[in-house]
Scaffold this motif. Structure first.
Motif, PDB file in Angstrom:
ATOM      1  N   CYS A   1       0.808  -1.159   0.037  1.00 24.82           N
ATOM      2  CA  CYS A   1      -0.013   0.024   0.004  1.00 24.82           C
ATOM      3  C   CYS A   1       0.986   1.234   0.168  1.00 24.82           C
ATOM      4  O   CYS A   1       1.531   1.391   1.159  1.00 24.82           O
ATOM      5  CB  CYS A   1      -0.944  -0.176   1.103  1.00 24.82           C
ATOM      6  SG  CYS A   1      -2.112   1.138   1.095  1.00 24.82           S
ATOM      7  N   MET A   2       1.184   1.961  -1.039  1.00 24.84           N
ATOM      8  CA  MET A   2       2.079   2.845  -1.332  1.00 24.84           C
ATOM      9  C   MET A   2       1.400   4.307  -1.278  1.00 24.84           C
ATOM     10  O   MET A   2       0.407   4.525  -1.098  1.00 24.84           O
ATOM     11  CB  MET A   2       2.622   2.450  -2.980  1.00 24.84           C
ATOM     12  CG  MET A   2       3.003   1.201  -2.995  1.00 24.84           C
ATOM     13  SD  MET A   2       4.648   0.990  -2.233  1.00 24.84           S
ATOM     14  CE  MET A   2       6.053   1.848  -2.967  1.00 24.84           C
ATOM     15  N   PHE A   3       2.534   5.366  -1.349  1.00 21.45           N
ATOM     16  CA  PHE A   3       1.998   6.734  -1.571  1.00 21.45           C
ATOM     17  C   PHE A   3       1.532   7.279  -0.400  1.00 21.45           C
ATOM     18  O   PHE A   3       0.664   8.158  -0.781  1.00 21.45           O
ATOM     19  CB  PHE A   3       1.418   6.707  -3.004  1.00 21.45           C
ATOM     20  CG  PHE A   3       1.698   8.097  -3.928  1.00 21.45           C
ATOM     21  CD1 PHE A   3       2.846   9.093  -3.112  1.00 21.45           C
ATOM     22  CD2 PHE A   3       1.570   8.295  -4.900  1.00 21.45           C
ATOM     23  CE1 PHE A   3       3.249  10.316  -3.892  1.00 21.45           C
ATOM     24  CE2 PHE A   3       1.929   9.421  -5.789  1.00 21.45           C
ATOM     25  CZ  PHE A   3       2.812  10.263  -5.141  1.00 21.45           C
ATOM     26  N   GLY A   4       1.489   6.806   0.739  1.00 20.58           N
ATOM     27  CA  GLY A   4       0.447   7.596   1.836  1.00 20.58           C
ATOM     28  C   GLY A   4      -0.952   6.997   1.825  1.00 20.58           C
ATOM     29  O   GLY A   4      -1.691   7.686   2.636  1.00 20.58           O
ATOM     30  N   SER A   5      -1.180   6.374   0.889  1.00 21.06           N
ATOM     31  CA  SER A   5      -2.900   6.148   0.846  1.00 21.06           C
ATOM     32  C   SER A   5      -3.503   5.543   1.901  1.00 21.06           C
ATOM     33  O   SER A   5      -4.780   5.607   2.118  1.00 21.06           O
ATOM     34  CB  SER A   5      -3.026   4.931  -0.469  1.00 21.06           C
ATOM     35  OG  SER A   5      -2.257   5.525  -1.654  1.00 21.06           O
ATOM     36  N   ILE A   6      -2.728   4.738   2.823  1.00 21.02           N
ATOM     37  CA  ILE A   6      -3.295   4.159   3.981  1.00 21.02           C
ATOM     38  C   ILE A   6      -3.970   5.329   4.996  1.00 21.02           C
ATOM     39  O   ILE A   6      -4.953   5.076   5.747  1.00 21.02           O
ATOM     40  CB  ILE A   6      -2.283   3.364   4.842  1.00 21.02           C
ATOM     41  CG1 ILE A   6      -2.895   2.506   6.033  1.00 21.02           C
ATOM     42  CG2 ILE A   6      -1.236   4.148   5.422  1.00 21.02           C
ATOM     43  CD1 ILE A   6      -3.621   1.340   5.570  1.00 21.02           C
ATOM     44  N   GLY A   7      -3.440   6.454   4.702  1.00 21.02           N
ATOM     45  CA  GLY A   7      -4.029   7.520   5.483  1.00 21.02           C
ATOM     46  C   GLY A   7      -5.396   8.131   5.341  1.00 21.02           C
ATOM     47  O   GLY A   7      -5.985   8.803   5.841  1.00 21.02           O
ATOM     48  N   HIS A   8      -5.916   7.357   4.226  1.00 20.86           N
ATOM     49  CA  HIS A   8      -7.259   7.509   3.728  1.00 20.86           C
ATOM     50  C   HIS A   8      -8.328   6.747   4.675  1.00 20.86           C
ATOM     51  O   HIS A   8      -9.654   6.982   4.289  1.00 20.86           O
ATOM     52  CB  HIS A   8      -7.460   7.562   2.339  1.00 20.86           C
ATOM     53  CG  HIS A   8      -6.863   8.583   1.359  1.00 20.86           C
ATOM     54  ND1 HIS A   8      -6.952   9.947   1.640  1.00 20.86           N
ATOM     55  CD2 HIS A   8      -5.902   8.094   0.414  1.00 20.86           C
ATOM     56  CE1 HIS A   8      -6.238  10.520   0.659  1.00 20.86           C
ATOM     57  NE2 HIS A   8      -5.476   9.661   0.139  1.00 20.86           N
ATOM     58  N   THR A   9      -7.883   6.065   5.527  1.00 22.95           N
ATOM     59  CA  THR A   9      -8.577   5.624   6.604  1.00 22.95           C
ATOM     60  C   THR A   9      -8.821   6.641   7.424  1.00 22.95           C
ATOM     61  O   THR A   9      -7.851   7.548   7.812  1.00 22.95           O
ATOM     62  CB  THR A   9      -8.020   4.306   7.195  1.00 22.95           C
ATOM     63  OG1 THR A   9      -6.827   4.731   7.812  1.00 22.95           O
ATOM     64  CG2 THR A   9      -7.885   3.060   6.127  1.00 22.95           C
ATOM     65  N   MET A  10     -10.094   7.032   7.866  1.00 21.50           N
ATOM     66  CA  MET A  10     -10.531   8.286   8.718  1.00 21.50           C
ATOM     67  C   MET A  10     -10.744   7.823  10.262  1.00 21.50           C
ATOM     68  O   MET A  10     -11.074   8.857  10.805  1.00 21.50           O
ATOM     69  CB  MET A  10     -11.857   8.477   8.026  1.00 21.50           C
ATOM     70  CG  MET A  10     -11.766   8.995   6.653  1.00 21.50           C
ATOM     71  SD  MET A  10     -10.921  10.853   6.651  1.00 21.50           S
ATOM     72  CE  MET A  10      -9.304  10.199   6.144  1.00 21.50           C
ATOM     73  N   SER A  11     -10.520   6.641  10.532  1.00 18.85           N
ATOM     74  CA  SER A  11     -10.363   6.324  12.046  1.00 18.85           C
ATOM     75  C   SER A  11      -9.401   5.227  12.291  1.00 18.85           C
ATOM     76  O   SER A  11      -9.022   4.482  11.343  1.00 18.85           O
ATOM     77  CB  SER A  11     -11.869   6.166  12.550  1.00 18.85           C
ATOM     78  OG  SER A  11     -12.408   4.855  11.904  1.00 18.85           O
TER      79      SER A  11
ATOM     80  N   ARG B   1       8.669   9.807   4.486  1.00 17.27           N
ATOM     81  CA  ARG B   1       7.532   9.241   5.583  1.00 17.27           C
ATOM     82  C   ARG B   1       8.109   8.092   6.274  1.00 17.27           C
ATOM     83  O   ARG B   1       7.200   7.501   7.005  1.00 17.27           O
ATOM     84  CB  ARG B   1       6.112   9.268   4.690  1.00 17.27           C
ATOM     85  CG  ARG B   1       5.729  10.485   3.932  1.00 17.27           C
ATOM     86  CD  ARG B   1       4.353  10.021   3.482  1.00 17.27           C
ATOM     87  NE  ARG B   1       4.466   9.181   2.321  1.00 17.27           N
ATOM     88  CZ  ARG B   1       4.804   9.542   1.034  1.00 17.27           C
ATOM     89  NH1 ARG B   1       4.902  10.762   0.654  1.00 17.27           N
ATOM     90  NH2 ARG B   1       4.740   8.625   0.006  1.00 17.27           N
ATOM     91  N   GLY B   2       8.849   7.315   5.548  1.00 18.32           N
ATOM     92  CA  GLY B   2       9.327   6.050   5.935  1.00 18.32           C
ATOM     93  C   GLY B   2       8.537   4.915   5.527  1.00 18.32           C
ATOM     94  O   GLY B   2       7.629   5.039   4.593  1.00 18.32           O
ATOM     95  N   ALA B   3       8.633   3.667   5.939  1.00 11.19           N
ATOM     96  CA  ALA B   3       7.855   2.640   5.495  1.00 11.19           C
ATOM     97  C   ALA B   3       7.659   1.527   6.726  1.00 11.19           C
ATOM     98  O   ALA B   3       8.662   1.255   7.385  1.00 11.19           O
ATOM     99  CB  ALA B   3       8.444   1.856   4.273  1.00 11.19           C
ATOM    100  N   PHE B   4       6.760   0.788   6.665  1.00 14.76           N
ATOM    101  CA  PHE B   4       6.429  -0.308   7.607  1.00 14.76           C
ATOM    102  C   PHE B   4       6.522  -1.468   6.728  1.00 14.76           C
ATOM    103  O   PHE B   4       6.217  -1.648   5.678  1.00 14.76           O
ATOM    104  CB  PHE B   4       4.945  -0.228   8.264  1.00 14.76           C
ATOM    105  CG  PHE B   4       5.072   0.864   9.188  1.00 14.76           C
ATOM    106  CD1 PHE B   4       5.592   0.393  10.581  1.00 14.76           C
ATOM    107  CD2 PHE B   4       4.328   1.867   9.215  1.00 14.76           C
ATOM    108  CE1 PHE B   4       5.352   1.702  11.666  1.00 14.76           C
ATOM    109  CE2 PHE B   4       4.231   2.915  10.050  1.00 14.76           C
ATOM    110  CZ  PHE B   4       4.568   2.726  11.400  1.00 14.76           C
ATOM    111  N   VAL B   5       7.342  -2.338   7.303  1.00 10.20           N
ATOM    112  CA  VAL B   5       7.513  -3.823   6.728  1.00 10.20           C
ATOM    113  C   VAL B   5       7.021  -4.843   7.901  1.00 10.20           C
ATOM    114  O   VAL B   5       7.457  -4.901   8.886  1.00 10.20           O
ATOM    115  CB  VAL B   5       8.765  -4.006   6.363  1.00 10.20           C
ATOM    116  CG1 VAL B   5       8.993  -5.533   5.615  1.00 10.20           C
ATOM    117  CG2 VAL B   5       9.479  -2.922   5.403  1.00 10.20           C
ATOM    118  N   ALA B   6       5.901  -5.636   7.438  1.00  4.75           N
ATOM    119  CA  ALA B   6       5.254  -6.388   8.423  1.00  4.75           C
ATOM    120  C   ALA B   6       5.088  -7.878   7.818  1.00  4.75           C
ATOM    121  O   ALA B   6       4.887  -8.234   6.894  1.00  4.75           O
ATOM    122  CB  ALA B   6       3.977  -5.745   8.802  1.00  4.75           C
ATOM    123  N   ALA B   7       5.203  -8.596   8.922  1.00  2.00           N
ATOM    124  CA  ALA B   7       4.938 -10.135   8.820  1.00  2.00           C
ATOM    125  C   ALA B   7       3.654 -10.685   9.814  1.00  2.00           C
ATOM    126  O   ALA B   7       3.869 -10.110  10.949  1.00  2.00           O
ATOM    127  CB  ALA B   7       6.118 -10.940   8.929  1.00  2.00           C
TER     128      ALA B   7
END
Length: 237
Positions: A104-114, A228-234
């Motif tokens: 999920c790129m380009f800061g798009s996760i920020g479009h979650t509103m809560s 912005r950095g990045a999260f890498v998760a497993a």
């Protein structure tokens, strides 16, 4: 948000501003393969017009994309044969299969509103990830790193168009509100339109807590992805 007029100039504008989708995709692919060397399939969430997805298609055997904006999906589908890009919401899409990598790129996760919507999105990502798979999320600015009143402006000339973009960002009730004005000059005339983008200003801790609630172990990489950095998760076993 992300209407037809913007979808038509999206690729040209970002190309003219110097965004290197292939370099970003290669960087993300390296992060994935450092943790899952045999990763062969990837789904890119909030893929917009599919520019990252095109680059990922050269790095993975199978790719898919999910995008909520129908005009963006229409542009993206022209770049692929078959049903690669799906119209869907990151909070509740269902593709009926899993992948070795989710991005999920380009800061798009920020479009979650809560935080509840952030939880829903990350849980949905987890539901589409194979055991041993990797999730890479490029977050929006943190609450503690957002610059109040930030102004940006660009003029680019690409393929016979001149596009001017000016933006102004403010903090409103825990979110960034970015108003962006576009002026597009073509041989046949000049058009202008504006869009407003809202993105939640979560703290880094809020992101990390949300990853944990969705069953992930997440590592934050500072400084990358334009700061912005990045999260890498497993997924936790």
């Amino acid at each position: 948000m992300y209407g037809r007029e913007f979808a038509e100039i999206y690729d040209l504008l970002h190309h003219g501003r110097g965004k290197d989708y292939h370099a970003e995709a290669a960087f993300v692919a390296d992060l994935i393969r450092a943790r899952a060397p045999h990763a062969k399939s990837l789904v890119d969430i909030a893929c917009a017009t599919g520019a990252h997805l095109v680059a990922f298609a050269g790095l993975f055997d199978e790719v898919a994309g999910v995008e909520i904006s129908e005009p963006m999906v229409q542009v993206a589908r022209k770049k692929f044969d078959g049903e690669v890009v799906h119209l869907g919401d990151m909070r509740d899409f269902a593709l009926g299969r899993r992948f070795d990598a989710v991005t999920c790129m380009f800061g798009s996760i920020g479009h979650t509103m809560s935080e509840a919507e952030l939880d829903a999105a990350l849980t949905c990502f987890a539901d589409h990830l194979n055991p041993g798979g990797v999730l890479v999320v490029d977050p929006w600015w943190f609450a503690e790193t957002f610059t109040e009143g930030y102004i940006a402006g660009d003029v680019v000339e690409v393929e016979g168009l001149t596009v001017a973009r000016v933006s102004h960002a403010t903090r409103v009730s825990g979110k960034s509100r970015m108003e962006v004005h576009y002026t597009v000059a073509r041989p046949e005339g000049i058009t202008h339109f504006a869009e407003t983008y809202l993105a939640s200003l979560y703290t880094r801790q809020q992101y990390e807590d949300a990853f944990a609630r969705a069953g992930f172990t997440a590592e934050y990489l500072p400084g990358v992805q334009n700061g912005r950095g990045a999260f890498v998760a497993a997924r936790k076993s």
